[in-house]
Design a protein around this motif. Sequence first.
Motif, PDB file in Angstrom:
ATOM      1  N   GLU A 111       0.840  -1.199   0.000  1.00  0.00           N
ATOM      2  CA  GLU A 111       0.000   0.000   0.000  1.00  0.00           C
ATOM      3  C   GLU A 111       0.878   1.253   0.000  1.00  0.00           C
ATOM      4  O   GLU A 111       0.648   2.188  -0.767  1.00  0.00           O
ATOM      5  CB  GLU A 111      -0.945  -0.009   1.201  1.00  0.00           C
ATOM      6  N   ASN A 112       1.888   1.257   0.832  1.00  0.00           N
ATOM      7  CA  ASN A 112       2.804   2.394   0.880  1.00  0.00           C
ATOM      8  C   ASN A 112       3.583   2.512  -0.436  1.00  0.00           C
ATOM      9  O   ASN A 112       3.820   3.620  -0.932  1.00  0.00           O
ATOM     10  CB  ASN A 112       3.769   2.232   2.055  1.00  0.00           C
ATOM     11  N   ARG A 113       3.940   1.373  -0.999  1.00  0.00           N
ATOM     12  CA  ARG A 113       4.641   1.366  -2.286  1.00  0.00           C
ATOM     13  C   ARG A 113       3.761   1.986  -3.377  1.00  0.00           C
ATOM     14  O   ARG A 113       4.226   2.801  -4.175  1.00  0.00           O
ATOM     15  CB  ARG A 113       5.012  -0.073  -2.636  1.00  0.00           C
ATOM     16  N   GLY A 114       2.487   1.623  -3.397  1.00  0.00           N
ATOM     17  CA  GLY A 114       1.556   2.193  -4.370  1.00  0.00           C
ATOM     18  C   GLY A 114       1.371   3.684  -4.162  1.00  0.00           C
ATOM     19  O   GLY A 114       1.314   4.464  -5.128  1.00  0.00           O
ATOM     20  N   PHE A 115       1.280   4.104  -2.905  1.00  0.00           N
ATOM     21  CA  PHE A 115       1.124   5.519  -2.579  1.00  0.00           C
ATOM     22  C   PHE A 115       2.309   6.311  -3.117  1.00  0.00           C
ATOM     23  O   PHE A 115       2.139   7.338  -3.792  1.00  0.00           O
ATOM     24  CB  PHE A 115       0.999   5.690  -1.057  1.00  0.00           C
ATOM     25  N   ASN A 116       3.521   5.824  -2.831  1.00  0.00           N
ATOM     26  CA  ASN A 116       4.727   6.522  -3.279  1.00  0.00           C
ATOM     27  C   ASN A 116       4.837   6.525  -4.808  1.00  0.00           C
ATOM     28  O   ASN A 116       5.272   7.515  -5.396  1.00  0.00           O
ATOM     29  CB  ASN A 116       5.978   5.899  -2.658  1.00  0.00           C
ATOM     30  N   ASP A 117       4.439   5.425  -5.440  1.00  0.00           N
ATOM     31  CA  ASP A 117       4.475   5.374  -6.902  1.00  0.00           C
ATOM     32  C   ASP A 117       3.497   6.380  -7.505  1.00  0.00           C
ATOM     33  O   ASP A 117       3.791   6.990  -8.543  1.00  0.00           O
ATOM     34  CB  ASP A 117       4.153   3.962  -7.407  1.00  0.00           C
ATOM     35  N   ALA A 118       2.352   6.573  -6.882  1.00  0.00           N
ATOM     36  CA  ALA A 118       1.382   7.552  -7.387  1.00  0.00           C
ATOM     37  C   ALA A 118       1.937   8.963  -7.268  1.00  0.00           C
ATOM     38  O   ALA A 118       1.678   9.811  -8.127  1.00  0.00           O
ATOM     39  CB  ALA A 118       0.064   7.436  -6.625  1.00  0.00           C
ATOM     40  N   LEU A 119       2.704   9.219  -6.226  1.00  0.00           N
ATOM     41  CA  LEU A 119       3.300  10.544  -6.073  1.00  0.00           C
ATOM     42  C   LEU A 119       4.368  10.792  -7.131  1.00  0.00           C
ATOM     43  O   LEU A 119       4.579  11.921  -7.560  1.00  0.00           O
ATOM     44  CB  LEU A 119       3.901  10.706  -4.674  1.00  0.00           C
TER      45      LEU A 119
END
Length: 179
Positions: free
Chosen positions: A59-67
């Motif tokens: 989830e954190n990986r996806g969040f950072n990738d979206a940023l």
Amino acid sequence: MGWFTRFKKKEATAQAATAVPSPETTKQISVDNSQLNGASVHDQQGIFLIYAYLQQDFENRGFNDALISPDEGYKNDNIRLIKYDLEILVHQIKTYHESLMKDIEFHIHSRGRAGLIDLVDELKIKQTDLLAHMEKVNEFEQSLKSDAGFCERAILAYKRGFMKGMASITQTYLLSKKF
């Protein structure tokens, strides 16, 4: 001067005896004790590598990738990479398990010929455990192909994080603006 060094040694020994062990020290002691008494402790090999991979914070990986890049194509590529990484890991573990099974079978036969009955029985127990792990790895492989189970959990967590990242971008840049 000899009296002072004796006193310091006794003081250091007393401090070490009264020191409270940290959780890391306690964990290390318990791992060492379990290895000494013959209990099976995983050594981050085999199926435990899959569990470790799936327990990542997707989830954190996806969040950072979206940023980094809030693009649908970027998200889909990263989801495919997660699946490919898991597929590679499954293949590595299957190879590891097959090699380990051959080693166990060799030791069972050679130790059986030598008359080491108890050792052969222990090896057969390890072989049974290994067969169970191999079956679980096959289940992971099937769930990976059908996008179900633990694999689906990782993908859903990644998508959720990516959507949160996109929402965060919108809230930061547009919804906080005064008209």
